[in-house]
Design a protein around this motif. Sequence first.
Motif, PDB file in Angstrom:
ATOM      1  N   TRP A 165       0.823  -1.212   0.000  1.00 12.62           N
ATOM      2  CA  TRP A 165       0.000   0.000   0.000  1.00 12.62           C
ATOM      3  C   TRP A 165       0.858   1.263   0.000  1.00 12.62           C
ATOM      4  O   TRP A 165       0.542   2.239  -0.690  1.00 12.62           O
ATOM      5  CB  TRP A 165      -0.936  -0.004   1.211  1.00 12.62           C
ATOM      6  N   SER A 166       1.942   1.254   0.766  1.00 16.09           N
ATOM      7  CA  SER A 166       2.788   2.443   0.825  1.00 16.09           C
ATOM      8  C   SER A 166       3.400   2.744  -0.538  1.00 16.09           C
ATOM      9  O   SER A 166       3.512   3.909  -0.950  1.00 16.09           O
ATOM     10  CB  SER A 166       3.893   2.259   1.863  1.00 16.09           C
ATOM     11  N   ASP A 167       3.788   1.696  -1.253  1.00 19.48           N
ATOM     12  CA  ASP A 167       4.369   1.862  -2.590  1.00 19.48           C
ATOM     13  C   ASP A 167       3.318   2.372  -3.574  1.00 19.48           C
ATOM     14  O   ASP A 167       3.578   3.273  -4.389  1.00 19.48           O
ATOM     15  CB  ASP A 167       4.935   0.522  -3.062  1.00 19.48           C
ATOM     16  N   VAL A 168       2.112   1.799  -3.504  1.00 18.27           N
ATOM     17  CA  VAL A 168       1.019   2.229  -4.379  1.00 18.27           C
ATOM     18  C   VAL A 168       0.718   3.709  -4.154  1.00 18.27           C
ATOM     19  O   VAL A 168       0.594   4.499  -5.094  1.00 18.27           O
ATOM     20  CB  VAL A 168      -0.250   1.390  -4.139  1.00 18.27           C
ATOM     21  N   ALA A 169       0.613   4.084  -2.878  1.00 17.73           N
ATOM     22  CA  ALA A 169       0.258   5.462  -2.540  1.00 17.73           C
ATOM     23  C   ALA A 169       1.323   6.450  -3.011  1.00 17.73           C
ATOM     24  O   ALA A 169       1.005   7.490  -3.600  1.00 17.73           O
ATOM     25  CB  ALA A 169       0.053   5.588  -1.040  1.00 17.73           C
ATOM     26  N   SER A 170       2.592   6.127  -2.773  1.00 17.90           N
ATOM     27  CA  SER A 170       3.654   7.056  -3.150  1.00 17.90           C
ATOM     28  C   SER A 170       3.770   7.190  -4.660  1.00 17.90           C
ATOM     29  O   SER A 170       4.014   8.284  -5.188  1.00 17.90           O
ATOM     30  CB  SER A 170       4.991   6.602  -2.552  1.00 17.90           C
ATOM     31  N   ASP A 177      -4.833   5.684   2.712  1.00 18.10           N
ATOM     32  CA  ASP A 177      -6.284   5.583   2.921  1.00 18.10           C
ATOM     33  C   ASP A 177      -7.043   5.806   1.619  1.00 18.10           C
ATOM     34  O   ASP A 177      -8.030   5.106   1.330  1.00 18.10           O
ATOM     35  CB  ASP A 177      -6.743   6.603   3.968  1.00 18.10           C
ATOM     36  N   THR A 178      -6.588   6.760   0.826  1.00 13.49           N
ATOM     37  CA  THR A 178      -7.245   7.012  -0.463  1.00 13.49           C
ATOM     38  C   THR A 178      -7.059   5.835  -1.406  1.00 13.49           C
ATOM     39  O   THR A 178      -7.994   5.428  -2.115  1.00 13.49           O
ATOM     40  CB  THR A 178      -6.678   8.293  -1.109  1.00 13.49           C
ATOM     41  N   ALA A 179      -5.870   5.250  -1.406  1.00 14.41           N
ATOM     42  CA  ALA A 179      -5.623   4.072  -2.241  1.00 14.41           C
ATOM     43  C   ALA A 179      -6.545   2.929  -1.833  1.00 14.41           C
ATOM     44  O   ALA A 179      -7.106   2.228  -2.694  1.00 14.41           O
ATOM     45  CB  ALA A 179      -4.163   3.642  -2.115  1.00 14.41           C
ATOM     46  N   ARG A 180      -6.715   2.732  -0.540  1.00 14.96           N
ATOM     47  CA  ARG A 180      -7.609   1.673  -0.060  1.00 14.96           C
ATOM     48  C   ARG A 180      -9.058   1.946  -0.457  1.00 14.96           C
ATOM     49  O   ARG A 180      -9.812   1.010  -0.752  1.00 14.96           O
ATOM     50  CB  ARG A 180      -7.485   1.525   1.461  1.00 14.96           C
ATOM     51  N   GLU A 181      -9.460   3.203  -0.443  1.00 15.81           N
ATOM     52  CA  GLU A 181     -10.821   3.542  -0.847  1.00 15.81           C
ATOM     53  C   GLU A 181     -11.046   3.202  -2.317  1.00 15.81           C
ATOM     54  O   GLU A 181     -12.104   2.674  -2.685  1.00 15.81           O
ATOM     55  CB  GLU A 181     -11.093   5.031  -0.599  1.00 15.81           C
ATOM     56  N   HIS A 182     -10.079   3.521  -3.164  1.00 14.24           N
ATOM     57  CA  HIS A 182     -10.196   3.160  -4.582  1.00 14.24           C
ATOM     58  C   HIS A 182     -10.273   1.643  -4.740  1.00 14.24           C
ATOM     59  O   HIS A 182     -11.046   1.129  -5.559  1.00 14.24           O
ATOM     60  CB  HIS A 182      -8.994   3.700  -5.360  1.00 14.24           C
ATOM     61  N   TYR A 183      -9.473   0.941  -3.957  1.00 14.70           N
ATOM     62  CA  TYR A 183      -9.455  -0.522  -4.001  1.00 14.70           C
ATOM     63  C   TYR A 183     -10.809  -1.095  -3.580  1.00 14.70           C
ATOM     64  O   TYR A 183     -11.373  -1.970  -4.257  1.00 14.70           O
ATOM     65  CB  TYR A 183      -8.347  -1.028  -3.087  1.00 14.70           C
TER      66      TYR A 183
END
Length: 217
Positions: A165-170, A177-183
């Motif tokens: 998740w940290s890699d996706v977000a960066s 949190d935004t990445a998880r919401e999209h997921y």
Amino acid sequence: MNRTRVVVIDDSTVIRGGFATVHPELEVVATYASVEDFEADPAPCDVVVLDLLLRGPQGTMVRTKQGRAAIRAIRAMDLPVCLYTDERRAIVLALCLRAGAQGVVHKSDSPHVTVRAVEDVRAGTVVVTQSLIGLTELLDRRGAPLDLSPRQRQVISARARGRHWSDVASTLFITEDTAREHYRAACAKLRDYLRHTSPGDIEHAVGLAPGDVLDEA
């Protein structure tokens, strides 16, 4: 939020006996060896944790509800289902979501992953495994009407390749949190697609011949 109350349905005495010990964050209110036992004397709960493959009593010819039939029976009781299984075939798990399961985790997953999944199912979130993330990407690439946004497509693609998740977000310049919401939104769209698509059309979308792996169970 109070601890999530769960019922565990599994034909393994080891799983039934040890689930509460391994997952102390969850409140295991009862365990059952079959869906029929649960239907006969249901304990109040927030989520049913269900093994996908259930066998009848050893040494007998008694058949028991399992697979999609078991999921549908529990959903008929207006209870959410989180599958707890060794099954990893994406198409099989996809059809379980179509039958009404809200989430899927594997028995080999770490306890905190299972706890998070069960809590998310209680909250109404769709929970999928890595194989289903890959299926989401495959269906999208083959033109299935998932209606993913560009950002949801980016997140799903990254997660399908195992990126953290940290890699996706960066990489996408967004918060975790935004990445998880999209997921989560993409997973919900997968479930909606599966629930409104025939099994034959799903087989066709993933490149299988009719009846390759699906049945009416």
